[in-house]
Design a protein around this motif. Sequence first.
Motif: not given
Length: 528
Positions: A69-87
């Motif tokens: 599982t990897s963890v990735l974060a980014f900002e979009y429209r002033d919202i901080k989004i954390n994605i957990l990409d799972t196998p």
Amino acid sequence: MKLIDEINKRRTFGIISHPDAGKTTLTEKLLLFGGAIQEAGAVKSNKIKKGATSDFMEIERQRGISVATSVLAFEYRDIKINILDTPGHKDFAEDTFRTLTAVDSVIVVIDVAKGVEEQTEKLVEVCRMRNIPMIVFINKMDREGKDAFDLLDEIEQKLHLRVTPLSFPIGMGYDFKGIYNIWEKNVNLFTGDPRKDIEETIEISDLSNPELDDLIGNKAADTLREEAELAQSVYPPFNQKEYTEGHLQPVFFGSALNNFGVRELLDCFVDIAPAPRPKESDTRIVNPEEKEFTGFVFKIHANMDPKHRDRLAFIKIVSGKFERNVPYLHVRHNKKLRFSSPNAFFAEKKEIVDVSYPGDIVGLHDTGNFKIGDTLTQGEELNYKGIPSFSPEHFRYINNADPMKSKQLEKGIDQLMDEGVAQLFRLELNNRKIIGTVGALQYEVIQYRLEHEYGAKCTYENLNVHKACWIEPEDEKSEEFAEFKRVKAKFLAKDKRGQLVFLADSQFSLQMTEQKYKHIKFHYTSEF
């Protein structure tokens, strides 16, 4: 900025699906919108293209599947989004189940041609049990596949979801013209040119508008009018509260590879997905806006960076704020630890952060203090629940293939088991090591990582075990328990925490044993 504002700015979600439905590709495209990466990579094994950002382990690049599982974060429209990409691969289901304890909502990816597959069913079941809000994304619309209504039916029947389409495809495969966005009332035309597809949407708030005919032709326009009307009369209207409570699932259509329909998904997601939610502990329910920090370890990853043999413990922050260099209580060890370089993940870059808020995932460098499920607090003694070890389904003896490297092998096995890659049992009789896994592919991953990360070689030997059960006697001093231990001596082992485990060689012998020893409980997960 107040704590509550920081909490409302965050969305933490996981992407789940069957292998190959396109979740890693979707993750990449979402990062692209967040401006986090310039050129999205695809997970296919060819040497020329850039590999996918979220697949960093060598074995993932070789095979074109996600293992960790990897963890990735980014900002979009002033919202901080954390994605957990799972196998998605079923052999790594345990890692995925654990990750689902750390997300506030989920996006389920379904392949238009294959429909609902077995692995998706299992994962969605876990989300349903926990009432996690889900959004469904039907991917690969630019290929021939099942009819939209058939797919929606299949999702309702097989996954037991109540769906409501928030976008609707215009044609599919060869005739794929685009998407009508029910949520925003506009039409997005598909050109097949990934550069153009992102920008152009044409607002059509009323489908009876003749402009629609000019855009996609009379036949497609008439079909769309009929289907959209049917969809809106058959399916319930979107209701925010029902979605948040996990009783209604919005559906979007698109093609992640062509970056089509992804923006619609993301815009709607940012509007409707829940901010970080309260979590249950063994003493009380903890709310994100509480002042005191609490968090738990849902994943441990060794050797993320081949240059430094490091171990990272991933912590999901549940309440309060986590600050660098502040001592926090490690509840299981009952000792205070401070962290001088907590990592946050921004696309493929790790950065050191001073403060993190609920919903964020922080990576802490670990010298062996952490196990999966450990809780960190500002001093309160509580433990978060819901991160069990499942009873494995495959068992093999593990042997050292290079006597000179027994120390490296010990260390390697130890660390990989702390990561939760598999479970280690030691036989009571002769102390031989047995590795139990959920899927057979795990053994290859373990062998590969032992050799490449620890310089140790191992071989396996088959072992006939049907199921491992954790043992709980009503009375440890009873005659019955003593007899059980004597009679079943060669089937008893200890797990990593020193709990007693019974290795049954068949379903039949397990049933007989359960009937014979009435005052002993046999558990299939380690959390009791």
